[in-house]
Scaffold this motif. Sequence first.
Motif, PDB file in Angstrom:
ATOM      1  N   VAL A  21      46.775  62.106 102.727  1.00 21.75           N
ATOM      2  CA  VAL A  21      46.654  63.020 101.587  1.00 21.75           C
ATOM      3  C   VAL A  21      45.763  62.408 100.514  1.00 21.75           C
ATOM      4  CG1 VAL A  21      47.952  64.146  99.732  1.00 21.75           C
ATOM      5  CG2 VAL A  21      48.876  64.111 102.048  1.00 21.75           C
ATOM      6  N   SER A  22      45.861  61.111 100.314  1.00 17.74           N
ATOM      7  CA  SER A  22      45.062  60.456  99.273  1.00 17.74           C
ATOM      8  C   SER A  22      43.577  60.535  99.575  1.00 17.74           C
ATOM      9  CB  SER A  22      45.476  58.996  99.122  1.00 17.74           C
ATOM     10  OG  SER A  22      46.803  58.930  98.672  1.00 17.74           O
ATOM     11  N   ARG A  23      43.201  60.374 100.839  1.00 15.92           N
ATOM     12  CA  ARG A  23      41.780  60.473 101.198  1.00 15.92           C
ATOM     13  C   ARG A  23      41.270  61.894 101.036  1.00 15.92           C
ATOM     14  NH1 ARG A  23      40.045  56.616 106.208  1.00 15.92           N
ATOM     15  NH2 ARG A  23      40.896  54.707 105.322  1.00 15.92           N
ATOM     16  N   VAL A  24      42.078  62.859 101.422  1.00 12.66           N
ATOM     17  CA  VAL A  24      41.690  64.266 101.244  1.00 12.66           C
ATOM     18  C   VAL A  24      41.521  64.551  99.756  1.00 12.66           C
ATOM     19  CG1 VAL A  24      42.459  66.660 101.533  1.00 12.66           C
ATOM     20  CG2 VAL A  24      42.760  65.030 103.396  1.00 12.66           C
ATOM     21  N   ASP A  25      42.417  64.023  98.937  1.00  7.46           N
ATOM     22  CA  ASP A  25      42.340  64.193  97.494  1.00  7.46           C
ATOM     23  C   ASP A  25      41.046  63.593  96.960  1.00  7.46           C
ATOM     24  OD1 ASP A  25      43.031  64.820  94.890  1.00  7.46           O
ATOM     25  OD2 ASP A  25      44.373  63.106  94.644  1.00  7.46           O
ATOM     26  N   GLY A  26      40.727  62.393  97.414  1.00  2.00           N
ATOM     27  CA  GLY A  26      39.492  61.746  96.979  1.00  2.00           C
ATOM     28  C   GLY A  26      38.256  62.537  97.362  1.00  2.00           C
ATOM     29  N   GLN A  27      38.249  63.062  98.589  1.00  2.87           N
ATOM     30  CA  GLN A  27      37.102  63.847  99.045  1.00  2.87           C
ATOM     31  C   GLN A  27      36.971  65.144  98.252  1.00  2.87           C
ATOM     32  OE1 GLN A  27      34.720  63.063 101.250  1.00  2.87           O
ATOM     33  NE2 GLN A  27      35.620  61.040 101.538  1.00  2.87           N
ATOM     34  N   LEU A  28      38.098  65.785  97.952  1.00  2.00           N
ATOM     35  CA  LEU A  28      38.061  67.007  97.153  1.00  2.00           C
ATOM     36  C   LEU A  28      37.516  66.732  95.751  1.00  2.00           C
ATOM     37  CD1 LEU A  28      41.394  68.811  98.074  1.00  2.00           C
ATOM     38  CD2 LEU A  28      39.091  69.634  98.500  1.00  2.00           C
ATOM     39  N   ARG A  29      37.938  65.624  95.160  1.00  4.61           N
ATOM     40  CA  ARG A  29      37.473  65.289  93.819  1.00  4.61           C
ATOM     41  C   ARG A  29      36.009  64.871  93.839  1.00  4.61           C
ATOM     42  NH1 ARG A  29      41.632  65.547  90.434  1.00  4.61           N
ATOM     43  NH2 ARG A  29      43.710  65.332  91.318  1.00  4.61           N
ATOM     44  N   ARG A  30      35.621  64.099  94.860  1.00  7.93           N
ATOM     45  CA  ARG A  30      34.240  63.642  94.968  1.00  7.93           C
ATOM     46  C   ARG A  30      33.284  64.805  95.228  1.00  7.93           C
ATOM     47  NH1 ARG A  30      34.967  59.875  98.887  1.00  7.93           N
ATOM     48  NH2 ARG A  30      36.284  58.746  97.445  1.00  7.93           N
ATOM     49  N   GLY A  31      33.774  65.825  95.943  1.00 12.54           N
ATOM     50  CA  GLY A  31      32.942  66.978  96.258  1.00 12.54           C
ATOM     51  C   GLY A  31      32.713  67.902  95.086  1.00 12.54           C
ATOM     52  N   ARG A  32      33.516  67.775  94.045  1.00 14.01           N
ATOM     53  CA  ARG A  32      33.405  68.607  92.833  1.00 14.01           C
ATOM     54  C   ARG A  32      33.375  70.101  93.179  1.00 14.01           C
ATOM     55  NH1 ARG A  32      32.574  65.464  88.424  1.00 14.01           N
ATOM     56  NH2 ARG A  32      31.657  63.428  88.774  1.00 14.01           N
TER      57      ARG A  32
END
Length: 129
Positions: free
Chosen positions: A30-41
């Motif tokens: 979940v943390s990696r998915v969260d990071g990717q979602l935030r990084r993708g803006r």
Amino acid sequence: LSGSLPGGSEARAKRSRFSRSSRAGLLFPVSRVDGQLRRGRFAGRLAARAPVYLAAVLQCVTHKALDVAGKIAKRSKKQRIAPAHLQLAAQKSSQLHKLLQADIFGNHGRAVPKSRRVASPSRKKAASR
């Protein structure tokens, strides 16, 4: 004064003993998915449950694809799932086919050929003219 404030590092340590994936009962991070979602803006703000839901969806789709591909590999008496088995799984399963639209494999699963250089006139001939 004991020096511990509410919401301090002690409270954070107690809260994060278990990962968000384990709290949600998921194998996908979940943390990696969260990071990717935030990084993708993709959006200015994200709900706390959005990466959990997306990780669950990704896990479900992956499970379905690998399950069908595993059955195909077993039927063809293979020990390992090959890319061809995954492609067949996407074609055979109506749900996966609809999700992937089967045009993902643009060259029907074959390797993409290298682009060949177009022959150009040699420099010597062009310079002598």
